[in-house]
Write a protein that holds these residues in place. Structure first.
Motif, PDB file in Angstrom:
ATOM      1  N   LEU A 182       0.610  -1.261  -0.004  1.00  0.00           N
ATOM      2  CA  LEU A 182      -0.317   0.070   0.020  1.00  0.00           C
ATOM      3  C   LEU A 182       1.097   1.265  -0.485  1.00  0.00           C
ATOM      4  O   LEU A 182       0.507   2.002  -0.484  1.00  0.00           O
ATOM      5  CB  LEU A 182      -1.143   0.227   1.447  1.00  0.00           C
ATOM      6  CG  LEU A 182      -1.983  -1.308   1.583  1.00  0.00           C
ATOM      7  CD1 LEU A 182      -2.810  -0.679   2.537  1.00  0.00           C
ATOM      8  CD2 LEU A 182      -3.106  -0.376   0.302  1.00  0.00           C
ATOM      9  N   THR A 183       1.978   1.281   0.976  1.00  0.00           N
ATOM     10  CA  THR A 183       2.715   1.880   0.226  1.00  0.00           C
ATOM     11  C   THR A 183       3.237   2.768  -0.289  1.00  0.00           C
ATOM     12  O   THR A 183       3.315   3.638  -1.098  1.00  0.00           O
ATOM     13  CB  THR A 183       3.949   1.936   2.206  1.00  0.00           C
ATOM     14  OG1 THR A 183       3.714   2.160   2.804  1.00  0.00           O
ATOM     15  CG2 THR A 183       4.799   3.465   2.578  1.00  0.00           C
ATOM     16  N   THR A 184       3.953   1.609  -1.278  1.00  0.00           N
ATOM     17  CA  THR A 184       4.741   2.226  -2.537  1.00  0.00           C
ATOM     18  C   THR A 184       3.362   2.132  -3.610  1.00  0.00           C
ATOM     19  O   THR A 184       4.003   3.020  -4.711  1.00  0.00           O
ATOM     20  CB  THR A 184       5.272   0.611  -3.064  1.00  0.00           C
ATOM     21  OG1 THR A 184       4.962  -0.389  -2.521  1.00  0.00           O
ATOM     22  CG2 THR A 184       6.344   0.769  -1.769  1.00  0.00           C
ATOM     23  N   GLN A 189      -0.231   8.889  -4.297  1.00  0.00           N
ATOM     24  CA  GLN A 189      -1.252   9.197  -5.470  1.00  0.00           C
ATOM     25  C   GLN A 189      -2.295  10.323  -5.290  1.00  0.00           C
ATOM     26  O   GLN A 189      -2.539  10.456  -3.534  1.00  0.00           O
ATOM     27  CB  GLN A 189      -1.473   8.079  -5.851  1.00  0.00           C
ATOM     28  CG  GLN A 189       0.040   6.634  -5.990  1.00  0.00           C
ATOM     29  CD  GLN A 189       0.089   6.639  -7.809  1.00  0.00           C
ATOM     30  OE1 GLN A 189      -0.327   7.141  -8.399  1.00  0.00           O
ATOM     31  NE2 GLN A 189       0.382   6.173  -8.613  1.00  0.00           N
ATOM     32  N   ASN A 190      -2.190  10.727  -6.602  1.00  0.00           N
ATOM     33  CA  ASN A 190      -4.176  11.149  -5.783  1.00  0.00           C
ATOM     34  C   ASN A 190      -4.944  10.174  -5.910  1.00  0.00           C
ATOM     35  O   ASN A 190      -4.928   8.854  -6.835  1.00  0.00           O
ATOM     36  CB  ASN A 190      -4.410  12.460  -6.823  1.00  0.00           C
ATOM     37  CG  ASN A 190      -3.935  11.725  -8.991  1.00  0.00           C
ATOM     38  OD1 ASN A 190      -5.661  10.510  -8.651  1.00  0.00           O
ATOM     39  ND2 ASN A 190      -4.184  12.827  -9.809  1.00  0.00           N
ATOM     40  N   LEU A 191      -5.988  10.590  -5.384  1.00  0.00           N
ATOM     41  CA  LEU A 191      -7.119   8.917  -5.638  1.00  0.00           C
ATOM     42  C   LEU A 191      -7.637   8.271  -6.660  1.00  0.00           C
ATOM     43  O   LEU A 191      -8.335   7.437  -6.869  1.00  0.00           O
ATOM     44  CB  LEU A 191      -8.808  10.150  -4.827  1.00  0.00           C
ATOM     45  CG  LEU A 191      -8.684   9.885  -3.336  1.00  0.00           C
ATOM     46  CD1 LEU A 191      -9.481  10.586  -2.712  1.00  0.00           C
ATOM     47  CD2 LEU A 191      -8.644   8.736  -2.512  1.00  0.00           C
ATOM     48  N   ARG A 192      -8.063   9.626  -7.654  1.00  0.00           N
ATOM     49  CA  ARG A 192      -8.084   8.933  -9.445  1.00  0.00           C
ATOM     50  C   ARG A 192      -7.472   8.157  -9.826  1.00  0.00           C
ATOM     51  O   ARG A 192      -7.097   7.148  -9.903  1.00  0.00           O
ATOM     52  CB  ARG A 192      -8.196  10.342  -9.942  1.00  0.00           C
ATOM     53  CG  ARG A 192      -8.310   9.736 -11.876  1.00  0.00           C
ATOM     54  CD  ARG A 192      -8.372  10.768 -12.545  1.00  0.00           C
ATOM     55  NE  ARG A 192      -9.214  11.863 -12.124  1.00  0.00           N
ATOM     56  CZ  ARG A 192      -9.866  12.935 -11.657  1.00  0.00           C
ATOM     57  NH1 ARG A 192      -8.565  13.531 -11.467  1.00  0.00           N
ATOM     58  NH2 ARG A 192     -10.249  13.566 -11.122  1.00  0.00           N
ATOM     59  N   ASN A 193      -5.886   8.184  -9.247  1.00  0.00           N
ATOM     60  CA  ASN A 193      -5.061   7.303 -10.275  1.00  0.00           C
ATOM     61  C   ASN A 193      -4.532   6.214  -9.184  1.00  0.00           C
ATOM     62  O   ASN A 193      -4.760   5.001  -9.810  1.00  0.00           O
ATOM     63  CB  ASN A 193      -3.442   8.320 -10.151  1.00  0.00           C
ATOM     64  CG  ASN A 193      -3.513   8.731 -11.573  1.00  0.00           C
ATOM     65  OD1 ASN A 193      -3.941   8.542 -12.290  1.00  0.00           O
ATOM     66  ND2 ASN A 193      -2.536   9.466 -11.469  1.00  0.00           N
ATOM     67  N   SER A 195      -7.101   4.785  -7.394  1.00  0.00           N
ATOM     68  CA  SER A 195      -8.282   3.653  -7.149  1.00  0.00           C
ATOM     69  C   SER A 195      -7.869   2.600  -8.787  1.00  0.00           C
ATOM     70  O   SER A 195      -8.940   1.912  -8.767  1.00  0.00           O
ATOM     71  CB  SER A 195      -9.519   4.446  -7.313  1.00  0.00           C
ATOM     72  OG  SER A 195      -9.865   5.430  -8.760  1.00  0.00           O
ATOM     73  N   ARG A 196      -7.574   3.230  -9.313  1.00  0.00           N
ATOM     74  CA  ARG A 196      -6.986   2.615 -10.636  1.00  0.00           C
ATOM     75  C   ARG A 196      -6.257   1.301 -10.467  1.00  0.00           C
ATOM     76  O   ARG A 196      -6.151   0.546 -11.250  1.00  0.00           O
ATOM     77  CB  ARG A 196      -7.009   2.827 -11.980  1.00  0.00           C
ATOM     78  CG  ARG A 196      -7.923   4.653 -11.888  1.00  0.00           C
ATOM     79  CD  ARG A 196      -7.136   5.182 -13.113  1.00  0.00           C
ATOM     80  NE  ARG A 196      -8.363   6.329 -13.467  1.00  0.00           N
ATOM     81  CZ  ARG A 196      -8.304   7.329 -14.341  1.00  0.00           C
ATOM     82  NH1 ARG A 196      -7.339   8.266 -15.096  1.00  0.00           N
ATOM     83  NH2 ARG A 196      -9.143   8.136 -14.909  1.00  0.00           N
ATOM     84  N   VAL A 197      -4.989   1.634  -9.284  1.00  0.00           N
ATOM     85  CA  VAL A 197      -4.648   0.650  -9.129  1.00  0.00           C
ATOM     86  C   VAL A 197      -4.976  -0.484  -9.341  1.00  0.00           C
ATOM     87  O   VAL A 197      -6.449  -0.822  -8.107  1.00  0.00           O
ATOM     88  CB  VAL A 197      -3.558   0.864  -8.018  1.00  0.00           C
ATOM     89  CG1 VAL A 197      -2.238  -0.583  -7.944  1.00  0.00           C
ATOM     90  CG2 VAL A 197      -2.914   1.392  -8.171  1.00  0.00           C
ATOM     91  N   LYS A 198      -4.282  -1.927  -9.487  1.00  0.00           N
ATOM     92  CA  LYS A 198      -4.968  -3.156  -9.657  1.00  0.00           C
ATOM     93  C   LYS A 198      -3.865  -3.781  -9.246  1.00  0.00           C
ATOM     94  O   LYS A 198      -2.995  -4.536  -9.970  1.00  0.00           O
ATOM     95  CB  LYS A 198      -5.694  -3.984 -11.086  1.00  0.00           C
ATOM     96  CG  LYS A 198      -6.218  -2.441 -11.928  1.00  0.00           C
ATOM     97  CD  LYS A 198      -7.030  -3.318 -13.268  1.00  0.00           C
ATOM     98  CE  LYS A 198      -7.568  -2.471 -14.159  1.00  0.00           C
ATOM     99  NZ  LYS A 198      -8.718  -2.902 -14.819  1.00  0.00           N
ATOM    100  N   VAL A 213      -9.063  -4.572   0.107  1.00  0.00           N
ATOM    101  CA  VAL A 213      -8.686  -2.712   0.575  1.00  0.00           C
ATOM    102  C   VAL A 213      -8.607  -1.981  -1.241  1.00  0.00           C
ATOM    103  O   VAL A 213      -9.204  -1.082  -0.586  1.00  0.00           O
ATOM    104  CB  VAL A 213      -6.896  -2.989   0.251  1.00  0.00           C
ATOM    105  CG1 VAL A 213      -6.796  -1.822   0.806  1.00  0.00           C
ATOM    106  CG2 VAL A 213      -6.730  -4.267   1.954  1.00  0.00           C
ATOM    107  N   MET A 214      -8.412  -2.444  -2.392  1.00  0.00           N
ATOM    108  CA  MET A 214      -8.572  -1.416  -3.210  1.00  0.00           C
ATOM    109  C   MET A 214     -10.667  -1.450  -3.743  1.00  0.00           C
ATOM    110  O   MET A 214     -10.714  -0.332  -4.647  1.00  0.00           O
ATOM    111  CB  MET A 214      -7.288  -2.353  -3.908  1.00  0.00           C
ATOM    112  CG  MET A 214      -6.326  -2.136  -4.198  1.00  0.00           C
ATOM    113  SD  MET A 214      -5.830  -0.581  -3.852  1.00  0.00           S
ATOM    114  CE  MET A 214      -6.426   0.698  -5.127  1.00  0.00           C
ATOM    115  N   THR A 215     -10.753  -2.577  -3.349  1.00  0.00           N
ATOM    116  CA  THR A 215     -13.200  -2.399  -3.071  1.00  0.00           C
ATOM    117  C   THR A 215     -13.002  -0.841  -2.584  1.00  0.00           C
ATOM    118  O   THR A 215     -13.541  -0.256  -2.764  1.00  0.00           O
ATOM    119  CB  THR A 215     -13.433  -3.944  -3.011  1.00  0.00           C
ATOM    120  OG1 THR A 215     -13.170  -4.543  -4.135  1.00  0.00           O
ATOM    121  CG2 THR A 215     -14.941  -3.745  -3.089  1.00  0.00           C
ATOM    122  N   ALA A 216     -12.237  -1.199  -1.433  1.00  0.00           N
ATOM    123  CA  ALA A 216     -12.831   0.160  -0.753  1.00  0.00           C
ATOM    124  C   ALA A 216     -11.765   1.000  -0.917  1.00  0.00           C
ATOM    125  O   ALA A 216     -12.334   2.374  -0.619  1.00  0.00           O
ATOM    126  CB  ALA A 216     -11.839  -0.349   1.170  1.00  0.00           C
TER     127      ALA A 216
END
Length: 341
Positions: A182-184, A189-193, A195-198, A213-216
């Motif tokens: 999560l830290t790395t 990052q801004n929230l938009r970017n 939220s796109r991390v997969k 976590v990414m769903t949250a």
């Protein structure tokens, strides 16, 4: 706007002061007897008539005294209020309200509570909601065998958290690895970017936790543009004489203020002006044209974090309210910058 000579300024200031205090029309006899201007009541009456002709005063009834118009209040705010600091005890209360905690929500709850009680007005605050707000920290913590909490601290001081389900076999080592990821992957990052991390999908426990976590995070990103308003002191509107005499009007007014979009729009400051006083008919929304708003932006470092405001009748003590709102916004900015800057 017409320029007023010294005498007219003095009389306008006195009318506003008396009307703010008593909520009753102000007559020439009262002014002439109470203030040592060295002129007769007839002279004061003529000056009141001139101020009314210029649009600075109004006369509710033919036989009544005068009350300030929106234009009169505007002239007073722009030209007749001296710069001053809030009283020492008020400063101390505001500092106390903004000095504890590092979460914006908690600070705003306490700051609006104290400010409403110091001014006896409705206080409101909104937070800047922007997908470009960055993530300062992202942590997932286990709460039990199958539960964890995801906590995001954002660059504007806002803290968001979501409960998630986790695999029952999750180990502390796997939890630590996910937090490192999560830290790395998210911090900075801004929230938009973000939220796109997969994450890589797989069957192992840590990968399943990353997906949860990414769903949250996506849920937080989706909701972050829904602006919320913190309010305190609604009861003070009911106590104002101009509203308490008209129960229907105050009920309609409170119902209007409960429409968050109306209040959110009213709190916004035009352009780059950091502090704006909007008086009566200067509001574009008819529902707000019996009110004045005094608002000021607050910041995290150089980044705008939100707006705090006092909302009350146009018969407002602007000379003390404006410094208090400014001081509170600065105290919020200092605290948020110290904690999160």
């Amino acid at each position: 706007m017409s320029e007023l000579n010294q005498r007219k300024q003095t009389i306008l200031r006195a009318v506003i002061f008396e009307y703010i205090r008593e909520a009753e029309p102000v007559g020439s006899e009262l002014l002439a007897s109470k203030y040592e201007w060295g002129v007769k009541s007839a002279t004061v009456r003529n000056e009141l008539a001139d101020l009314a002709d210029l649009g600075f005063l109004e006369q509710p009834h033919t036989s009544a005294g005068r009350i300030p118009s929106d234009l009169g209040y505007r002239y007073y705010v722009d030209n007749l209020i001296a710069d001053q600091d809030p009283a020492g005890d008020s400063q101390q209360k505001v500092r106390g309200a903004t000095s504890e905690g590092d979460a914006l929500q908690a600070l705003l709850q306490e700051a609006t509570r104290v400010l409403s009680r110091l001014t006896h007005q409705l206080t409101a605050a909104s937070v800047v909601r922007d997908q470009n707000i960055t993530i300062r920290s992202a942590v997932v913590s286990a709460l039990g065998p199958k539960q964890a909490i995801v906590v995001l601290v954002l660059s504007n001081g806002h803290v968001e958290n979501r409960m998630i389900e986790v695999p029952a076999e999750l180990t502390l080592t796997e939890l630590g690895l996910v937090n490192e990821w999560l830290t790395t992957s998210l911090v900075g990052q801004n929230l938009r970017n973000a939220s796109r991390v997969k994450p890589v999908t797989g069957g192992n426990t840590s990968e399943r936790l990353k997906v949860a976590v990414m769903t949250a995070v996506k849920s937080i990103s989706k909701e972050i543009n829904k602006v919320t308003v913190t309010t305190q002191g609604e009861e003070f509107l009911f106590a104002q004489p101009e509203f308490s005499r008209d129960s229907v009007a105050i009920s309609e007014l409170v119902d209007s203020l409960k429409e968050s979009e109306l209040l959110v729009d009213a709190l916004q400051t035009p352009g780059d002006r950091p502090q704006v006083v909007t008086i009566g008919k200067e509001h574009r929304h008819a529902e707000l044209q019996r009110l004045s708003l005094v608002r000021q932006k607050f910041y995290v470092g150089e980044n705008e974090a939100g707006i705090i405001a006092i909302i009350g009748p146009t018969r407002m003590a602007y000379d003390t309210t404006i410094p208090l709102v400014n001081f509170t916004a600065k105290a919020l900015s200092d605290s948020l910058t110290r904690f999160l800057g």
